[in-house]
Design a protein around this motif. Structure first.
Motif, PDB file in Angstrom:
ATOM      1  N   THR A   9      38.250  42.002   8.747  1.00 56.83           N
ATOM      2  CA  THR A   9      38.382  40.725   9.256  1.00 56.83           C
ATOM      3  C   THR A   9      37.899  39.567   8.254  1.00 56.83           C
ATOM      4  OG1 THR A   9      38.431  41.341  11.582  1.00 56.83           O
ATOM      5  CG2 THR A   9      37.936  39.049  11.021  1.00 56.83           C
ATOM      6  N   TYR A  16      41.783  36.012  10.145  1.00 58.37           N
ATOM      7  CA  TYR A  16      42.848  36.993   9.922  1.00 58.37           C
ATOM      8  C   TYR A  16      42.475  38.306   9.759  1.00 58.37           C
ATOM      9  CZ  TYR A  16      41.910  35.954   5.021  1.00 58.37           C
ATOM     10  OH  TYR A  16      41.142  35.929   3.762  1.00 58.37           O
ATOM     11  N   THR A  66      43.215  42.226   7.779  1.00 57.37           N
ATOM     12  CA  THR A  66      44.056  42.957   6.995  1.00 57.37           C
ATOM     13  C   THR A  66      43.893  44.656   7.477  1.00 57.37           C
ATOM     14  OG1 THR A  66      43.592  41.475   5.251  1.00 57.37           O
ATOM     15  CG2 THR A  66      44.497  43.719   4.636  1.00 57.37           C
ATOM     16  N   LEU A 124      53.142  39.647   7.490  1.00 53.05           N
ATOM     17  CA  LEU A 124      52.277  38.840   8.165  1.00 53.05           C
ATOM     18  C   LEU A 124      52.631  38.669   9.752  1.00 53.05           C
ATOM     19  CD1 LEU A 124      49.732  37.005   8.415  1.00 53.05           C
ATOM     20  CD2 LEU A 124      50.894  35.219   7.442  1.00 53.05           C
ATOM     21  N   THR A 131      52.659  37.043  13.454  1.00 50.19           N
ATOM     22  CA  THR A 131      52.262  35.989  14.382  1.00 50.19           C
ATOM     23  C   THR A 131      52.195  36.361  15.898  1.00 50.19           C
ATOM     24  OG1 THR A 131      52.595  34.569  12.563  1.00 50.19           O
ATOM     25  CG2 THR A 131      52.624  33.442  14.779  1.00 50.19           C
ATOM     26  N   VAL A 186      48.929  42.108   7.915  1.00 49.17           N
ATOM     27  CA  VAL A 186      47.920  41.149   8.075  1.00 49.17           C
ATOM     28  C   VAL A 186      48.397  40.583   9.481  1.00 49.17           C
ATOM     29  CG1 VAL A 186      46.743  39.073   7.790  1.00 49.17           C
ATOM     30  CG2 VAL A 186      47.178  40.687   5.975  1.00 49.17           C
ATOM     31  N   HIS A 187      47.483  40.471  10.605  1.00 50.25           N
ATOM     32  CA  HIS A 187      47.629  39.714  11.738  1.00 50.25           C
ATOM     33  C   HIS A 187      46.619  38.560  11.749  1.00 50.25           C
ATOM     34  CE1 HIS A 187      44.715  42.074  14.054  1.00 50.25           C
ATOM     35  NE2 HIS A 187      44.755  40.959  14.814  1.00 50.25           N
ATOM     36  N   TRP A 188      46.939  37.538  12.536  1.00 46.21           N
ATOM     37  CA  TRP A 188      45.789  36.580  12.467  1.00 46.21           C
ATOM     38  C   TRP A 188      45.916  35.958  13.765  1.00 46.21           C
ATOM     39  CZ3 TRP A 188      47.037  31.026  13.344  1.00 46.21           C
ATOM     40  CH2 TRP A 188      48.380  30.642  13.361  1.00 46.21           C
ATOM     41  N   SER A 207      38.988  34.033  16.224  1.00 47.04           N
ATOM     42  CA  SER A 207      39.277  32.479  15.919  1.00 47.04           C
ATOM     43  C   SER A 207      38.326  31.557  16.541  1.00 47.04           C
ATOM     44  CB  SER A 207      40.660  32.139  15.734  1.00 47.04           C
ATOM     45  OG  SER A 207      41.327  32.870  14.680  1.00 47.04           O
ATOM     46  N   VAL A 236      47.009  30.653   6.323  1.00 47.77           N
ATOM     47  CA  VAL A 236      46.754  32.282   5.986  1.00 47.77           C
ATOM     48  C   VAL A 236      47.816  32.788   5.150  1.00 47.77           C
ATOM     49  CG1 VAL A 236      46.950  34.305   7.609  1.00 47.77           C
ATOM     50  CG2 VAL A 236      45.958  32.307   8.533  1.00 47.77           C
TER      51      VAL A 236
END
Length: 317
Positions: free
Chosen positions: A7, A20, A22, A43, A45, A69-71, A79, A99
């Motif tokens: 992270t 985010y 990885t 990516l 979302t 990757v997710h965020w 967050s 991001v």
């Protein structure tokens, strides 16, 4: 989580720290970032309130030969809550923009394939409006340009989106009073049976995944969730973006989705006639875990067809 990831955080213009993640796959921790940097990027979302385990099938399929990757939205996962209390749609679009740019800077410089679920569909479409060069391909799952769309609900609301938006505004002061009751419900053993009884969850929805979702929701700041919903209702729909789309696009709909009904996804399909269409049988809004393997295979096949991803993990070749 059944996968490994590291992270990182970036700081938004208002000072909010946005997380985010990885996914490392089979790369060793001390060399993961250098190994992953040359791989094609994907990516992810989320939908509002979605916990990261909803992505586990797609991550499990792609992480061995992609940089996945997710965020986390503000107030979600790791967050922070919004520093200024701003949860408007444009804020999430700006966060996704940052991001994406960070992912490009620490990778091969190329923008990632964007995969979006539910609310995330609107976020990605608005990013395409704002910065189309950052969106070379899209997979849009169980969400549309107006999600959540009162006009698609089973019970019609007089005045539609405007009425719902005003209701959210008027009810905002009562959120702290109602939040404990909602928290107790989603934290109880009744949450999963309730989802099954109402039809929101299909029989093949894994209980463990849904319990993880409810745990994530119970940890969320209730005002953050409410203000995000309010922001979605106050923002104009993104239908006018569709005629501008000139990149490979995949639409994945769940046949039994009660939150984003099939007719809403079919309307999206009409607006993007060039897009690949995938209809998942016996799946509802939790299709990412109910039909996860099928959806993950569809995403990989789409990437291969577009020439932006390999057919099989490199270790299996």
């Amino acid at each position: 989580m059944p996968y490994r990831r590291f992270t990182r955080f970036l700081v938004a213009s208002d000072g909010t720290r946005v997380a985010y993640h990885t996914h490392a796959g089979n790369a060793q921790e001390d060399e993961a970032e250098s190994v992953l940097s040359s791989r094609p990027g994907v990516l992810l979302t989320n939908g509002i309130g979605t916990s990261e385990n909803f992505w586990r099938h797609i991550v499990g399929d792609l992480e061995q030969d992609h940089r996945v990757v997710h965020w986390d939205y503000r107030g979600h996962g790791r967050s922070e809550v919004s520093a200024r209390g701003d949860y408007a749609l444009r804020v999430h679009v700006e966060d996704l923009e940052r991001v994406t740019e960070q992912m490009m800077a620490s990778g091969d410089g190329r923008p990632p394939h964007h995969v979006a679920f539910s609310m995330g569909v609107r976020v990605v479409l608005e990013l395409y409006r704002r910065r189309p060069e950052l969106v070379p391909a899209m997979t849009l799952i169980a969400g549309g340009p107006a999600t959540p769309d009162p006009s698609a609900w089973f019970l019609k609301v007089p005045g539609g989106r405007g009425t719902v938006a005003r209701s959210f505004q008027l009810l905002t002061p009562f959120v702290p009073l109602v939040a404990p009751v909602v928290h107790d419900l989603i934290s109880s053993r009744l949450a999963y049976p309730f989802g099954r009884l109402t039809g929101l969850l299909r029989a093949r929805a894994p209980r463990a995944d849904i319990v993880e979702l409810f745990k994530g929701l119970s940890r969320m700041d209730p005002r953050a969730f409410w203000m995000m919903m309010r922001g979605l209702m106050e923002a104009p729909p993104s239908w006018d973006v569709l005629p501008q789309v000139r990149v490979p696009t995949q639409l994945i709909a769940a046949k039994n989705d009660l939150m984003v009904p099939l007719r809403e996804m079919e309307q999206l399909r009409e607006g993007l006639p060039q897009a690949e269409w995938v209809l998942v049988e016996d799946a509802g809004h939790a299709g990412l875990v109910e039909a996860g393997t099928e959806i993950a295979e569809a995403v990989r096949t789409f990437r291969q067809a577009c020439g932006v991803g390999p057919a099989y993990p490199t270790h299996a070749q």
